[in-house]
Structure formats: structure tokens, C-alpha cells
Design a protein around this motif. Structure first.
Motif, PDB file in Angstrom:
ATOM      1  N   ILE A 101       0.838  -1.196   0.000  1.00  0.00           N
ATOM      2  CA  ILE A 101       0.000   0.000   0.000  1.00  0.00           C
ATOM      3  C   ILE A 101       0.879   1.254   0.000  1.00  0.00           C
ATOM      4  O   ILE A 101       0.434   2.339  -0.362  1.00  0.00           O
ATOM      5  CB  ILE A 101      -0.956  -0.016   1.213  1.00  0.00           C
ATOM      6  N   ALA A 102       2.156   1.099   0.383  1.00  0.00           N
ATOM      7  CA  ALA A 102       3.121   2.196   0.338  1.00  0.00           C
ATOM      8  C   ALA A 102       4.517   1.598   0.455  1.00  0.00           C
ATOM      9  O   ALA A 102       4.677   0.441   0.855  1.00  0.00           O
ATOM     10  CB  ALA A 102       2.873   3.197   1.460  1.00  0.00           C
ATOM     11  N   VAL A 103       5.516   2.387   0.083  1.00  0.00           N
ATOM     12  CA  VAL A 103       6.912   1.993   0.258  1.00  0.00           C
ATOM     13  C   VAL A 103       7.611   3.132   0.980  1.00  0.00           C
ATOM     14  O   VAL A 103       7.597   4.278   0.525  1.00  0.00           O
ATOM     15  CB  VAL A 103       7.607   1.705  -1.083  1.00  0.00           C
ATOM     16  N   GLU A 199      17.104   1.082   4.980  1.00  0.00           N
ATOM     17  CA  GLU A 199      16.475   0.134   4.054  1.00  0.00           C
ATOM     18  C   GLU A 199      15.241   0.772   3.431  1.00  0.00           C
ATOM     19  O   GLU A 199      14.739   1.795   3.893  1.00  0.00           O
ATOM     20  CB  GLU A 199      16.062  -1.149   4.787  1.00  0.00           C
ATOM     21  N   SER A 200      14.778   0.144   2.348  1.00  0.00           N
ATOM     22  CA  SER A 200      13.492   0.497   1.758  1.00  0.00           C
ATOM     23  C   SER A 200      12.484  -0.539   2.237  1.00  0.00           C
ATOM     24  O   SER A 200      12.734  -1.751   2.154  1.00  0.00           O
ATOM     25  CB  SER A 200      13.589   0.479   0.224  1.00  0.00           C
ATOM     26  N   LEU A 201      11.345  -0.066   2.745  1.00  0.00           N
ATOM     27  CA  LEU A 201      10.405  -0.947   3.429  1.00  0.00           C
ATOM     28  C   LEU A 201       9.033  -0.911   2.769  1.00  0.00           C
ATOM     29  O   LEU A 201       8.411   0.142   2.670  1.00  0.00           O
ATOM     30  CB  LEU A 201      10.282  -0.521   4.892  1.00  0.00           C
ATOM     31  N   GLU A 202       8.546  -2.066   2.323  1.00  0.00           N
ATOM     32  CA  GLU A 202       7.195  -2.171   1.778  1.00  0.00           C
ATOM     33  C   GLU A 202       6.196  -2.321   2.924  1.00  0.00           C
ATOM     34  O   GLU A 202       6.420  -3.080   3.867  1.00  0.00           O
ATOM     35  CB  GLU A 202       7.084  -3.380   0.846  1.00  0.00           C
ATOM     36  N   ARG A 242       5.096  13.705  -3.513  1.00  0.00           N
ATOM     37  CA  ARG A 242       6.493  13.599  -3.956  1.00  0.00           C
ATOM     38  C   ARG A 242       6.945  12.160  -4.148  1.00  0.00           C
ATOM     39  O   ARG A 242       8.073  11.915  -4.584  1.00  0.00           O
ATOM     40  CB  ARG A 242       7.406  14.286  -2.933  1.00  0.00           C
ATOM     41  N   ASP A 243       6.094  11.203  -3.800  1.00  0.00           N
ATOM     42  CA  ASP A 243       6.458   9.794  -3.871  1.00  0.00           C
ATOM     43  C   ASP A 243       5.769   9.110  -5.051  1.00  0.00           C
ATOM     44  O   ASP A 243       4.725   9.552  -5.521  1.00  0.00           O
ATOM     45  CB  ASP A 243       6.077   9.071  -2.580  1.00  0.00           C
ATOM     46  N   THR A 244       6.359   8.010  -5.495  1.00  0.00           N
ATOM     47  CA  THR A 244       5.780   7.212  -6.580  1.00  0.00           C
ATOM     48  C   THR A 244       4.949   6.083  -5.989  1.00  0.00           C
ATOM     49  O   THR A 244       5.472   5.279  -5.201  1.00  0.00           O
ATOM     50  CB  THR A 244       6.893   6.620  -7.460  1.00  0.00           C
ATOM     51  N   PRO A 245       3.671   5.991  -6.326  1.00  0.00           N
ATOM     52  CA  PRO A 245       2.832   4.934  -5.748  1.00  0.00           C
ATOM     53  C   PRO A 245       3.220   3.557  -6.271  1.00  0.00           C
ATOM     54  O   PRO A 245       3.499   3.388  -7.467  1.00  0.00           O
ATOM     55  CB  PRO A 245       1.415   5.317  -6.202  1.00  0.00           C
TER      56      PRO A 245
END
Length: 258
Positions: A101-103, A199-202, A242-245
Motif C-alpha cells: 500500500i506504500a513503500v 532500508e526500503s520498506l514495503e 512527492r512519492d511514486t505509488p
């Protein structure tokens, strides 16, 4: 024979009309993704969930609770959906995850002007105390990164206050909520600065073990429709311009109904 027919008709009608048990929906105070406004749940993920509910003709309320309570219910009770939940290998063995639903980027933050000094410590940075909120995946990320002293607080707001009051040197949090957390405690957005990205978190909708598989698949189909027809992108861009969905959709973890 007539009595038998009537019995079968009555039994069949009763079986057909029994409604599926509604899910119990929990979220936390984590603006702008999820939070409570004037006693009502609000935020990007809440708006997406309500769009899914519209497709399902489901008016179950979303209850904003402390993270520790919602997460405990998710781990111990069937028929619970908690959002948003960060994906991890351990959690994939405990729940069904639908999303993302977001990253979010998991960031390591310091008080303004102190990042360079901390980075200059090299590997010694891992001996410095850090803070995160109790039960969060951000606390897990700090430990996984090698920090030996992780202080746990009940909310992100308390964590931020303790950082700014000098209780520890760094704070681990999801990047896109930092400004809102600081606003909640009446601090400017530049009161802290990023030391590094861990880290990048889903982030996912999480369904507890034992939740009926048919119900999870209904949510999966409705979420797919919300992403497919542009509703998800519209909501995401409204809250996080500002974010990419994330437009893909996955159901991972414990198989539905198990």
C-alpha cells in the motif's frame, strides 16, 4: 415428505442468509499514513482501505489503537486486519500480507547538526544509543543494522521527544512520517537530519492467521480493482505527492485461511 421439504427449505435459507463475519480493522497513529482526526480514522492508507470497503459493501469501522495492542490482536486473534505493516521474513510466517500500500525508507535520524559527527565514528556509531517505537519494524531494523542499544518508546512522538531531549543520539523511523511526527510535538521539520537510509520498506495490509481465505481473496480482488482504475494512484498522490505509488499487488505470507 412435506415436512422434510419444508425443513430443507428452511435450513437452506438459513445457510444462504448467514453473513460472513466482519473483519476487525485496526490501524495506528502514524500520520500522514494513518491517524485519528476528531475521533475518526484518517490518512492515506485509511482512505485506500475505505475505497476497498466501498467495493466490498463493507462498513466496518477502522479503529485507531496503540501499535502494541493492534499487533498483539493480529498475532493472536483470527479475523483481524491491521495496517500498515512492514514486510519482513519473520512476518511472512505469521500473517497474510496484501499490498504494498506504500513503500517507505527506513531512516536513521540525528539532532540537527550532529549527523557528520556520528558518521565520523565509523563502526563506532553502532555503539551509540538509538530509539524506535516498541514493536515496530523500525526497532527491528536498528537491531538488524547492528546497533547494540535500542531504546523502545510507546509512540513515534515519544521517540522523537526523547531524541531531542538528548536521551539517545539517533532515531529510527519511516521517512515519510518524520515531518508529521515533529509537527505533533511542536517541533520544526529541520529539528532533525538524516544520518543514513537503512532500508526500503514495503508496507502492507496484514490479515491474521485463521482469517477466512474467501474474505482475504475478496479484499485482494477489490484492492486490485482500486489499483487498476486509478483510484489508488489518485489517493496516494493526494497524500504523498512527492512519492511514486507502488502499482503492483501481491498476496504473500501465510496462505489465506491457514
Amino acid at each position: 415428505m412435506l415436512i422434510r421439504i419444508l425443513f430443507l427449505l428452511l435450513f437452506g435459507c438459513a445457510t444462504w442468509s448467514a453473513p460472513a463475519a466482519a473483519l476487525i480493522l485496526y490501524t495506528e497513529d502514524w500520520p500522514p499514513i494513518t491517524y485519528q482526526h476528531n475521533g475518526v480514522a484518517d490518512g492515506m492508507a485509511v482512505e485506500v482501505v475505505r475505497e476497498i470497503q466501498t467495493r466490498l459493501h463493507d462498513n466496518s469501522p477502522v479503529e485507531v489503537v496503540p501499535w502494541a495492542r493492534g499487533y498483539k490482536e493480529l498475532l493472536t486473534s483470527p479475523g483481524v486486519m491491521l495496517f500498515t505493516v512492514g514486510r519482513s521474513e519473520a512476518r511472512e510466517k505469521q500473517m497474510s500480507l496484501l499490498g504494498p500500500i506504500a513503500v517507505s525508507q527506513t531512516v536513521l535520524l540525528a539532532r540537527k547538526g550532529e549527523a557528520a559527527k556520528l558518521l565520523a565514528l565509523g563502526s563506532g556509531i553502532y555503539q551509540r544509543p538509538v530509539g524506535a517505537y516498541r514493536g515496530s519494524i523500525f526497532a527491528d531494523a536498528a537491531s538488524a543494522a547492528g546497533f547494540v542499544e535500542v531504546d523502545l518508546a510507546p509512540t513515534p512522538q515519544v521517540t522523537a521527544q526523547k531524541l531531542l531531549h538528548g536521551r539517545y543520539d539517533m532515531w529510527v523511523e519511516g521517512g515519510f512520517v518524520v515531518a508529521s511526527v515533529l509537527k505533533d510535538i511542536h517541533q520544526p521539520p529541520d529539528a532533525v537530519e538524516v544520518v543514513r537510509v537503512l532500508e526500503s520498506l514495503e508496507l502492507y495490509l496484514a490479515f491474521s492467521r485463521g482469517t477466512p481465505g474467501d474474505e482475504i481473496r475478496r479484499w485482494q480482488d477489490a484492492f486490485a480493482a482500486v489499483k487498476r482504475d486509478g483510484s489508488f494512484k489518485r489517493i496516494y498522490n493526494k497524500w504523498l505527492p512527492r512519492d511514486t505509488p507502488p502499482m503492483e499487488l501481491r498476496l504473500i505470507g501465510v496462505p489465506p485461511g491457514h
